[in-house]
Design a protein around this motif. Structure first.
Motif, PDB file in Angstrom:
ATOM      1  N   LEU B 217      31.367  27.631  28.133  1.00 18.17           N
ATOM      2  CA  LEU B 217      30.180  27.984  27.330  1.00 18.17           C
ATOM      3  C   LEU B 217      29.065  28.528  28.217  1.00 18.17           C
ATOM      4  O   LEU B 217      28.322  29.434  27.812  1.00 18.17           O
ATOM      5  N   ALA B 218      28.956  27.997  29.433  1.00 15.29           N
ATOM      6  CA  ALA B 218      27.943  28.513  30.365  1.00 15.29           C
ATOM      7  C   ALA B 218      28.327  29.913  30.833  1.00 15.29           C
ATOM      8  O   ALA B 218      27.493  30.823  30.862  1.00 15.29           O
ATOM      9  N   ARG B 219      29.592  30.076  31.185  1.00 21.05           N
ATOM     10  CA  ARG B 219      30.051  31.363  31.741  1.00 21.05           C
ATOM     11  C   ARG B 219      30.028  32.474  30.692  1.00 21.05           C
ATOM     12  O   ARG B 219      29.567  33.581  30.956  1.00 21.05           O
ATOM     13  N   ARG B 220      30.498  32.159  29.492  1.00 23.34           N
ATOM     14  CA  ARG B 220      30.628  33.199  28.467  1.00 23.34           C
ATOM     15  C   ARG B 220      29.336  33.443  27.698  1.00 23.34           C
ATOM     16  O   ARG B 220      29.078  34.554  27.243  1.00 23.34           O
ATOM     17  N   HIS B 221      28.556  32.358  27.493  1.00 24.80           N
ATOM     18  CA  HIS B 221      27.410  32.488  26.578  1.00 24.80           C
ATOM     19  C   HIS B 221      26.099  31.942  27.138  1.00 24.80           C
ATOM     20  O   HIS B 221      25.084  31.978  26.438  1.00 24.80           O
TER      21      HIS B 221
END
Lengths: 110, 338
Positions: B217-221
């Protein structure tokens, strides 16, 4: 294959131990130890098992390790890539034997 | 297809199985836990109704926009009287989409005035509905803990379970909550996510999956949150219908029974929770509520609440309870024996 493989038989795997209970017990202990968390995680081991199951084309193992992979946190993208690894090794192994063919051709050729 | 609770209970009966299946009370007896008793009331879980802006395929409430069941102001006032007369520390508001109940904000305000910790079980997309303008700011202003459903960090699995377009809305809502301080490291505005399997299998280990969710979730969004709770799908209502329709029912039930964990059974949430239905009926948990299994005894309405009567009550159990005791256990706050 439908006449030979039945999904419900997966739950009856333990019946295999009826005529050789000591061997079955040894297998179970070893099997359990193999899949315990170790230098590899349970998730990694499930993915390896899933890939090998496809290479061996064992429907029971594919069924069991699809569930095990999902329940250990893999997703279908990762599982599909694992199956591609198995398929690539099977395909590559077949292709590598082309060298046997080439050697045989060379041997009988002028 | 929609089952009445009595029909669901008939299907769930161990005697209805094609092969012998252990009863839940037998499993409790073998673990020295029968009869299962409450150990107190730490959480007052208020289900304010079945109205929801989503129609999720696994919903044990059978909630949706078509439902009309919604808690009245009078019943909500009875719930607050329970708080006034006790020291129950936590109020857990659920639904449906609980925010759609006209008394939701009043319940939050009154509970906070009484000094109680408040949890909102939020489906995220509700934060973007025009009629709910200002909802996220309201939650933040009242220091409400948000426990938000997000079955996976990928769109396909989330939308397959919760409806097309829900993942994109969920991400937008999570960004809104993050912008208000929710989920940020060290923030008092708690944001916890809920994973439940998108199919007929048990949840993965909670800690490992939480690490995946945080990373992805951190990496993608660019989204952050505090904790991930993994919750087992209960064989009730829409998920039961799915199990039967897909031919997975018997296998899933066998899986739940085989995975019975006495440690998880000893720690089930019903031992410390009292659940109030939209009409004021009292239950041991939200699942019993959906199966019409009220608390045992002659007093089963919130207006009849008496703390000593419920603190050590015998819990009403059934085969569905194997859902909370399988593997690492399952509760509204994730695993119980992990």
């Amino acid at each position: 294959m439908a006449g030979y493989y039945h999904q419900e038989d997966l739950a009856r795997f333990g019946d295999v131990g009826k005529n050789a209970p000591e061997l079955w017990q040894k297998f179970n202990e070893w099997y359990g130890a193999v899949f315990a968390e170790g230098a590899l995680s349970a998730r990694e081991k499930s993915l390896i098992a899933l890939a090998v199951a496809h290479a061996l084309q064992c429907p029971y193992c594919i069924d069991a390790y699809t569930t095990a992979s999902l329940e250990s946190g893999s997703n279908p993208d990762q599982m599909t890539e694992a199956v591609h690894v198995a398929a690539a090794i099977r395909g590559g192994a077949a292709l590598a034997h082309a060298l046997q063919m080439r050697n045989a051709v060379d041997k009988v050729s002028m | 297809m929609s089952f009445a609770p009595a029909g669901q209970l008939r299907i769930l009966e161990p005697a209805a199985a094609p092969h012998p299946r252990k009863a839940f009370d037998t499993a409790l007896s073998e673990s020295g836990l029968f009869p299962l008793r409450a150990t107190g009331v730490q959480v007052l879980q208020i289900n304010v109704g079945k109205v929801c802006n989503q129609t999720c395929k696994h919903c044990h409430v059978d909630a949706g926009p078509h439902r009309r069941e919604s808690m009245s102001r009078e019943t909500a006032e009875w719930c607050m009287r329970v708080l006034e007369r006790t020291t129950i520390p936590t109020v857990d508001i659920t639904g449906g989409a609980p925010e759609l109940n006209p008394n939701f904000r009043w319940i939050v305000e009154r509970s906070r005035e009484l000094g109680r910790h408040v949890i909102d079980r939020c489906n995220l997309s509700i934060l973007l509905v025009p009629s709910q303008a200002g909802l996220a700011r309201f939650l933040a202003a009242h220091r409400v803990e948000v426990v938000a459903s997000l079955p996976y960090f990928q769109e396909a699995q989330t939308d397959a379970q919760r409806g097309e377009g829900v993942f994109a809305k969920s991400i937008e809502a999570l960004r809104l909550l993050n912008s208000l301080g929710y989920g940020q490291p060290g923030s008092p505005l708690k944001l916890n996510l809920v994973y439940n399997p998108a199919g007929a299998f048990l949840p993965p280990p909670q800690k490992a999956l939480e690490a995946d969710f945080k990373r992805e979730l951190a990496r993608r969004h660019g989204i952050v949150f505090h904790s991930l709770y993994t919750i087992t799908n209960m064989p009730i209502s829409r998920f039961l219908e799915y199990l039967l329709r897909s031919g997975n029912y018997e296998r899933y039930m066998d899986r739940l029974v085989q995975a019975f964990n006495p440690m998880a059974a000893a720690a089930v949430m019903c031992r410390t929770t009292l659940s109030v239905g939209w009409d004021g009926t009292l239950y041991d948990c939200d699942f019993n509520q959906m199966l019409d299994l009220p608390v045992r005894g002659e007093f089963s309405h919130v207006r009849e609440f008496e703390s000593t009567r419920f603190a050590s009550r015998v819990i009403a159990t059934g085969v569905h309870c194997f859902g909370c005791t399988a593997g690492s256990g399952s509760s509204c706050t994730g695993t119980t024996a992990g």
